[in-house]
Design a protein around this motif. Structure first.
Motif, mmCIF file in Angstrom:
data_model
loop_
_atom_site.group_PDB
_atom_site.id
_atom_site.type_symbol
_atom_site.label_atom_id
_atom_site.label_comp_id
_atom_site.label_asym_id
_atom_site.label_seq_id
_atom_site.Cartn_x
_atom_site.Cartn_y
_atom_site.Cartn_z
ATOM 1 N N ALA A 318 25.015 26.969 3.095
ATOM 2 C CA ALA A 318 24.866 27.337 1.685
ATOM 3 C C ALA A 318 26.211 27.125 1.003
ATOM 4 N N ILE A 319 26.216 26.620 -0.207
ATOM 5 C CA ILE A 319 27.459 26.336 -0.907
ATOM 6 C C ILE A 319 28.288 27.615 -1.071
ATOM 7 N N GLY A 320 29.567 27.499 -0.759
ATOM 8 C CA GLY A 320 30.483 28.618 -0.897
ATOM 9 C C GLY A 320 30.468 29.596 0.259
ATOM 10 N N VAL A 321 29.592 29.396 1.243
ATOM 11 C CA VAL A 321 29.481 30.299 2.391
ATOM 12 C C VAL A 321 30.048 29.596 3.617
ATOM 13 N N ALA A 322 30.892 30.293 4.375
ATOM 14 C CA ALA A 322 31.590 29.650 5.483
ATOM 15 C C ALA A 322 30.697 29.427 6.702
ATOM 16 N N LYS A 323 29.980 30.449 7.130
ATOM 17 C CA LYS A 323 29.197 30.325 8.353
ATOM 18 C C LYS A 323 27.881 29.597 8.082
ATOM 19 N N PRO A 324 27.442 28.774 9.036
ATOM 20 C CA PRO A 324 26.173 28.060 8.840
ATOM 21 C C PRO A 324 25.001 29.010 8.644
ATOM 22 N N VAL A 325 24.026 28.554 7.893
ATOM 23 C CA VAL A 325 22.790 29.310 7.700
ATOM 24 C C VAL A 325 21.916 29.210 8.950
ATOM 25 N N SER A 326 21.920 28.043 9.595
ATOM 26 C CA SER A 326 21.101 27.856 10.792
ATOM 27 C C SER A 326 21.747 26.849 11.721
ATOM 28 N N PHE A 327 21.339 26.933 12.999
ATOM 29 C CA PHE A 327 21.796 25.995 14.026
ATOM 30 C C PHE A 327 20.604 25.713 14.934
ATOM 31 N N TYR A 328 20.296 24.431 15.138
ATOM 32 C CA TYR A 328 19.067 24.024 15.832
ATOM 33 C C TYR A 328 19.378 22.932 16.830
ATOM 34 N N VAL A 329 18.714 22.964 17.981
ATOM 35 C CA VAL A 329 18.854 21.936 19.009
ATOM 36 C C VAL A 329 17.469 21.473 19.441
ATOM 37 N N ASN A 330 17.300 20.161 19.568
ATOM 38 C CA ASN A 330 16.068 19.567 20.097
ATOM 39 C C ASN A 330 16.464 18.609 21.218
ATOM 40 N N THR A 331 15.964 18.858 22.425
ATOM 41 C CA THR A 331 16.272 17.972 23.553
ATOM 42 C C THR A 331 15.143 16.996 23.857
ATOM 43 N N TYR A 332 14.108 16.961 23.032
ATOM 44 C CA TYR A 332 12.989 16.022 23.193
ATOM 45 C C TYR A 332 12.371 16.097 24.598
ATOM 46 N N GLY A 333 12.400 17.279 25.198
ATOM 47 C CA GLY A 333 11.828 17.429 26.528
ATOM 48 C C GLY A 333 12.669 16.858 27.647
ATOM 49 N N THR A 334 13.929 16.515 27.371
ATOM 50 C CA THR A 334 14.794 15.898 28.390
ATOM 51 C C THR A 334 15.813 16.869 28.962
ATOM 52 N N ALA A 335 15.690 18.151 28.667
ATOM 53 C CA ALA A 335 16.671 19.134 29.141
ATOM 54 C C ALA A 335 16.765 19.126 30.662
ATOM 55 N N GLN A 336 17.978 19.220 31.158
ATOM 56 C CA GLN A 336 18.246 19.252 32.594
ATOM 57 C C GLN A 336 18.571 20.670 33.072
ATOM 58 N N VAL A 337 18.401 21.651 32.195
ATOM 59 C CA VAL A 337 18.601 23.056 32.538
ATOM 60 C C VAL A 337 17.292 23.799 32.283
ATOM 61 N N LYS A 338 17.075 24.886 33.006
ATOM 62 C CA LYS A 338 15.829 25.637 32.887
ATOM 63 C C LYS A 338 15.936 26.649 31.760
ATOM 64 N N MET A 339 15.985 26.103 30.544
ATOM 65 C CA MET A 339 16.084 26.929 29.350
ATOM 66 C C MET A 339 15.286 26.260 28.241
ATOM 67 N N SER A 340 14.780 27.048 27.316
ATOM 68 C CA SER A 340 14.131 26.473 26.140
ATOM 69 C C SER A 340 15.195 25.917 25.209
ATOM 70 N N ASP A 341 14.777 25.065 24.268
ATOM 71 C CA ASP A 341 15.725 24.525 23.297
ATOM 72 C C ASP A 341 16.353 25.647 22.459
ATOM 73 N N ALA A 342 15.593 26.684 22.151
ATOM 74 C CA ALA A 342 16.137 27.803 21.387
ATOM 75 C C ALA A 342 17.220 28.528 22.177
ATOM 76 N N GLN A 343 17.004 28.707 23.473
ATOM 77 C CA GLN A 343 18.018 29.348 24.311
ATOM 78 C C GLN A 343 19.262 28.470 24.437
ATOM 79 N N ILE A 344 19.049 27.160 24.570
ATOM 80 C CA ILE A 344 20.187 26.228 24.615
ATOM 81 C C ILE A 344 20.977 26.319 23.314
ATOM 82 N N ALA A 345 20.270 26.348 22.188
ATOM 83 C CA ALA A 345 20.934 26.404 20.885
ATOM 84 C C ALA A 345 21.797 27.655 20.751
ATOM 85 N N ARG A 346 21.281 28.804 21.182
ATOM 86 C CA ARG A 346 22.049 30.044 21.068
ATOM 87 C C ARG A 346 23.329 29.970 21.900
ATOM 88 N N LYS A 347 23.224 29.421 23.095
ATOM 89 C CA LYS A 347 24.406 29.325 23.960
ATOM 90 C C LYS A 347 25.432 28.335 23.394
#
Length: 423
Positions: A318-347
């Motif tokens: 958002a304009i004028g705001v330092a921290k991001p509003v959102s952060f998203y990760v999509n691995t297209y089903g190619t993840a090599q770790v046993k985590m969901s994309d949402a869990q990967i994104a948080r880490k």
């Protein structure tokens, strides 16, 4: 079932790229004199004319015409026959102070509290498809026009070449998204009407593409050797060179060029996604640029660390705001770790400081490092230190060392491996 995918690139002499390079050359010169300069510079080029407009907050004056003419000369528009020439083109400049309302949101008392220069979403992408973690179609398309420009500037072969050119590469992929073969290459290059008294024809250019350009591309990168040899040997392959016939009229004389019209060429060639914001002419306080680089940096390091074979990262502000509003990760089903994309994104989000000032600090984005990005793509390039020349407010030249393409570093691989317990 196999499928086809296509990406395109354009040369530094393409009118839109001419505009991008002028905008970024102006930005670089402001940053060389004032690393805290805020710049939003747009350029239009047409027959014999350059128009530069935008907003600037900086402590130093720069010689705009000299910078613009040097940029056009370096690209290769040096002959009157091109109807757009470095020394004779007209220049109209309309730069003014940045809006106080925007500046109020960006500039804060605490440096790290600096807000985003605009709202929006930015994407970064990486794939294990190539050694530089870029889509193969785009990487090859860039290499074709880059190598063609080198041949033109060397002035030893294909002497009819003019600066404007485009390439397009279609790859066949299997059902596992692995490249199988080059299906089609389209190459259109501007050229002189005659050479040594002979008319320059598409057949002549195609013969030189096969004999001169493609062997140099194959030699430049071992990844392409087998692909191009198979392409030329396969009777079903399609090599289309100047398919419309003559391409004498080109560059800004043939088409008006504008900053920011080649955003897919600049990024991932249609793979992944794009937030819509252009890069060139914008200082790094504009998250359209800096956060897109940060997203690429994160995605590339994730793939290199082995978290996934393909990664898309989205960051929004958002304009004028330092921290991001959102952060998203999509691995297209190619993840090599046993985590969901949402869990990967948080880490992953916990590993990177994505406030605009932190991105600028960590990727050294306050350097005058941007003109090089405006040709042959912003991503997948070589991180290196170079010496660049700039003009001071009196028009005198000075040099400084600049580190380019810092977002292409792989210096977060071990951090990510540790966070995901990867070896």
């Amino acid at each position: 079932m196999n499928y086809l995918f296509t990406s395109e690139s354009v040369s530094e002499g393409h009118p839109d790229k001419v505009a991008d390079q002028i905008s970024d050359a102006i930005l670089d010169n402001f940053l060389a004199l004032d690393p805290h300069a805020h710049v939003a510079c747009e350029t239009m080029v047409t027959t014999g004319q350059v128009v530069v407009a935008g907003e600037v907050t900086a402590r130093s004056y720069i010689d705009l015409p000299a910078i613009i003419r040097r940029t056009i000369n370096d690209i290769g528009y040096t002959k009157a026959a091109y109807k757009f020439e470095a020394e004779s083109c007209g220049i109209l400049q309309a730069l003014h102070e940045q809006s106080a309302d925007i500046n109020m949101g960006v500039s804060r008392g605490s440096k790290m509290a600096q807000g985003a220069g605009d709202q929006g979403m930015m994407f970064g992408y990486a794939s294990s498809e190539t050694d530089n973690y870029m889509p193969l179609t785009l990487d090859l398309a860039h290499t074709l026009v880059y190598t063609l420009a080198r041949i033109r500037k060397e002035g030893k072969e294909m002497l009819y070449l003019r600066p404007d050119a485009k390439s397009q590469v279609t790859m066949e992929y299997d059902e596992h998204n692995r490249p199988v073969r080059i299906h089609t290459i389209v190459l259109s290059t501007q050229h002189d009407e005659t050479i040594d008294g002979r008319k320059v024809t598409p057949e002549m250019i195609k013969s030189d593409v096969i004999a001169i350009l493609l062997p140099r591309v194959a030699k430049r990168d071992a990844r392409y050797t087998a692909l191009l040899e198979a392409f030329l040997a396969n009777p079903d392959s399609r090599l289309l060179v100047n398919p419309t016939g003559n391409f004498v009229i080109g560059g800004p004389y043939g088409d008006t060029g504008l900053t920011g019209r080649k955003i897919i060429v600049d990024t991932y060639g249609g793979r992944g996604a794009h937030g819509g914001g252009a890069f060139s002419g914008k200082d790094p306080s504009k998250v359209d640029r800096s956060a897109a680089y940060a997203a690429r940096y994160i995605a590339k390091n994730m793939v290199a660390a082995g978290v996934a074979r393909e990664v898309l990262v989205q960051i929004s502000y958002a304009i004028g705001v330092a921290k991001p509003v959102s952060f998203y990760v999509n691995t297209y089903g190619t993840a090599q770790v046993k985590m969901s994309d949402a869990q990967i994104a948080r880490k992953i989000n916990r590993l990177f400081d994505l406030r605009p000032a932190a991105i600028i600090r960590d990727l050294k984005l306050d350097q005058p490092m941007y003109e090089e990005t405006a040709r042959y793509g912003h991503m997948g390039r070589t991180n290196e230190v170079v010496t660049k020349t700039f003009l001071d407010s009196d028009g005198k030249a000075f040099t400084r060392e600049v580190e380019l393409f810092t977002w292409e570093k792989l210096d977060k691989v071990q951090t990510i491996k540790s966070a995901f317990d990867l070896r």
